[in-house]
Scaffold this motif. Structure first.
Motif, PDB file in Angstrom:
ATOM      1  N   ARG A 191       1.161   3.707  -2.617  1.00  0.00           N
ATOM      2  CA  ARG A 191       0.698   2.441  -3.197  1.00  0.00           C
ATOM      3  C   ARG A 191       1.826   1.892  -4.065  1.00  0.00           C
ATOM      4  NH1 ARG A 191      -4.020   5.177  -6.270  1.00  0.00           N
ATOM      5  NH2 ARG A 191      -2.250   6.613  -6.483  1.00  0.00           N
TER       6      ARG A 191
ATOM      7  N   ASN B  97       0.241   7.577   2.132  1.00  0.00           N
ATOM      8  CA  ASN B  97       0.054   6.126   2.089  1.00  0.00           C
ATOM      9  C   ASN B  97       0.419   5.616   0.697  1.00  0.00           C
ATOM     10  OD1 ASN B  97      -0.691   3.483   2.776  1.00  0.00           O
ATOM     11  ND2 ASN B  97      -2.813   3.809   2.093  1.00  0.00           N
TER      12      ASN B  97
ATOM     13  N   SER C 266       8.770   3.152  -0.092  1.00  0.00           N
ATOM     14  CA  SER C 266       7.585   3.599   0.641  1.00  0.00           C
ATOM     15  C   SER C 266       7.948   4.716   1.619  1.00  0.00           C
ATOM     16  CB  SER C 266       6.950   2.424   1.388  1.00  0.00           C
ATOM     17  OG  SER C 266       5.795   2.836   2.081  1.00  0.00           O
TER      18      SER C 266
ATOM     19  N   LYS D  68       3.511  -6.583   2.981  1.00  0.00           N
ATOM     20  CA  LYS D  68       2.198  -6.327   3.577  1.00  0.00           C
ATOM     21  C   LYS D  68       2.230  -6.520   5.085  1.00  0.00           C
ATOM     22  CE  LYS D  68      -0.496  -7.416  -0.558  1.00  0.00           C
ATOM     23  NZ  LYS D  68      -1.457  -8.349  -1.196  1.00  0.00           N
ATOM     24  N   GLU D  69       2.959  -7.542   5.533  1.00  0.00           N
ATOM     25  CA  GLU D  69       3.105  -7.761   6.977  1.00  0.00           C
ATOM     26  C   GLU D  69       3.788  -6.577   7.652  1.00  0.00           C
ATOM     27  OE1 GLU D  69       5.066 -11.428   7.808  1.00  0.00           O
ATOM     28  OE2 GLU D  69       3.631 -12.641   6.647  1.00  0.00           O
ATOM     29  N   LYS D  70       4.642  -5.882   6.919  1.00  0.00           N
ATOM     30  CA  LYS D  70       5.338  -4.718   7.448  1.00  0.00           C
ATOM     31  C   LYS D  70       4.543  -3.427   7.237  1.00  0.00           C
ATOM     32  CE  LYS D  70      10.002  -6.609   6.775  1.00  0.00           C
ATOM     33  NZ  LYS D  70      10.444  -6.470   8.183  1.00  0.00           N
ATOM     34  N   ARG D  71       3.280  -3.590   6.865  1.00  0.00           N
ATOM     35  CA  ARG D  71       2.356  -2.469   6.660  1.00  0.00           C
ATOM     36  C   ARG D  71       2.745  -1.581   5.487  1.00  0.00           C
ATOM     37  NH1 ARG D  71      -1.389  -1.959  10.589  1.00  0.00           N
ATOM     38  NH2 ARG D  71      -1.071  -3.114  12.522  1.00  0.00           N
ATOM     39  N   VAL D  72       3.454  -2.147   4.534  1.00  0.00           N
ATOM     40  CA  VAL D  72       3.702  -1.456   3.275  1.00  0.00           C
ATOM     41  C   VAL D  72       2.562  -1.804   2.320  1.00  0.00           C
ATOM     42  CG1 VAL D  72       5.237  -1.239   1.278  1.00  0.00           C
ATOM     43  CG2 VAL D  72       6.200  -1.453   3.582  1.00  0.00           C
ATOM     44  N   ASN D  73       1.983  -0.798   1.690  1.00  0.00           N
ATOM     45  CA  ASN D  73       0.828  -0.993   0.801  1.00  0.00           C
ATOM     46  C   ASN D  73       1.312  -1.510  -0.553  1.00  0.00           C
ATOM     47  OD1 ASN D  73      -1.663  -0.929  -0.387  1.00  0.00           O
ATOM     48  ND2 ASN D  73      -1.879   1.300  -0.359  1.00  0.00           N
TER      49      ASN D  73
ATOM     50  N   CYS E  41      10.261  -1.331   1.198  1.00  0.00           N
ATOM     51  CA  CYS E  41      10.212  -0.504   2.411  1.00  0.00           C
ATOM     52  C   CYS E  41      10.873   0.846   2.170  1.00  0.00           C
ATOM     53  CB  CYS E  41      10.899  -1.227   3.567  1.00  0.00           C
ATOM     54  SG  CYS E  41      10.028  -2.664   4.212  1.00  0.00           S
TER      55      CYS E  41
END
Length: 351
Positions: free
Chosen positions: A209, A207, A197, A241-246, A194
């Motif tokens: 990666r 965004n 990112s 991924k659940e936390k919207r981190v790619n 996190c």
């Protein structure tokens, strides 16, 4: 006068090493990048003068006694704020020593106080020497922990390394190899993912990666060569991924940097210091930058050290210093936009 532009403070680093030379070389270039930032060199005046003699150039800098004296016009001035950290007769070139370590701690503490007072928006420091700082009384394993303690950071923080758009973070850093396994937890991997990112977004990547490295050879070989990938690292990637981190992985550490080099990912979350450092330094030792991640103010520095073996000889390559400064400016602008100083902050001539 209300402050309308971000300010980046630049310190001279360890006086016994190449830091002062790097600062002079960086700012002697006529077209260095700084965006909208105002630049302030902070340190001993005699040290800056000596470095200019060594390099053979002179920096045209406006002397000030407080950050509040900086003009908010669009002019391209460089400012110099003298801070007395050590007498010139105490200088020992090319050797780690207490006086130079104290000089580093004093200059950085001065800038950290300014950051707490919202007078500056980023810090870029020239290379320092951890051993010298410990000789001078630093009780922490490295400068990052010194910064975090000074600024009262209780949340997750870690060191990032960057090289030409490639970033790495670490789950463990300056600890013995035998202790690494203590640090490999799902929670720390999620926090590291996190944090890097968010930091990449502040550095201008919309965004990011993120690749997550495995700990064991061949990614554990399905559990036959270690189970950390199955029990700890893979669950962390799912949570990211659940936390919207790619985020993606875990990938074997001996191949992931090929994918990053080829542009598939922007960053790698590594499990320990050398797992990422060897790759980054091999790809470009003289261009790497270290970012102190998780602090309330951006702090950057060249990824290389004080190079005592060439100190005072005008041989130092300043590419990494230039990149560290440029990144401090980008992140300082983001910091200023997101956390502007109070409306009555930094009146002209304030002390």
């Amino acid at each position: 006068m209300v402050r309308t532009k971000p300010i980046v403070a630049v310190t001279l680093g360890d006086p016994s090493g190449i830091g002062p030379e790097l600062v002079v070389k960086n700012f002697a270039e006529p077209n260095f990048e700084r965006g909208a930032c105002k630049v302030v060199i902070v340190g001993d005046e005699w040290l800056l003068k000596n470095a200019q003699k060594t390099v053979g150039v002179k920096i045209e800098a406006t002397h000030i006694t407080d950050f509040g004296e900086i003009s908010q016009s669009s002019g391209e001035k460089i400012y110099f704020l003298p801070v007395n950290t050590m007498p010139e007769e105490s200088l020992e070139v090319a050797v780690a020593n207490q006086a130079s370590g104290k000089s580093v701690l004093d200059a950085l503490s001065f800038c950290l106080h300014a950051a707490q007072d919202r007078k500056i928006d980023a810090i870029c420091f020239a290379p320092l020497n951890k051993h010298a700082m410990k000789m001078a009384g630093m009780e922490f394993e490295d400068e990052l922990h010194f910064f975090a303690d000074f600024l009262g950071v209780n949340s997750y923080f870690c060191e990032f390394n960057t090289l030409d758009g490639i970033w790495t973070s670490r789950i463990s850093s300056h600890v013995p190899l035998k202790d690494i396994s203590k640090y490999i937890t799902t929670e720390r991997i999620v926090q590291a993912g996190c944090l890097i990112s968010d930091s990449l977004i502040k550095a201008g990547i919309s965004n990011p990666r993120i690749a997550v490295a495995a700990l064991n050879p061949h990614g554990g070989d399905g559990g036959t060569c270690g189970r950390e990938e199955i029990e700890i690292i893979s669950p962390a990637v799912s949570l990211l991924k659940e936390k919207r981190v790619n985020a993606h992985g875990p990938f074997p550490a001996d191949t992931i940097f090929l994918k990053v080099r080829d542009g598939e990912y922007d960053a790698v979350v590594t499990m320990y210091h050398d797992q990422g450092q060897i790759a980054i330094k091999l790809l470009g030792f003289e261009n790497g930058v270290t970012v102190q991640g998780g602090l309330p103010i951006p702090i950057t520095t060249p990824a290389h050290g004080t190079a005592f073996d060439i100190a005072g000889e005008n041989k130092a390559n300043f590419n990494a210093m230039r990149k560290a400064f440029n990144l401090a400016c980008v992140m300082g602008e983001s910091q200023f936009r997101e956390n502007p100083p109070p409306i009555d902050d930094l009146k002209e001539g304030s002390k």
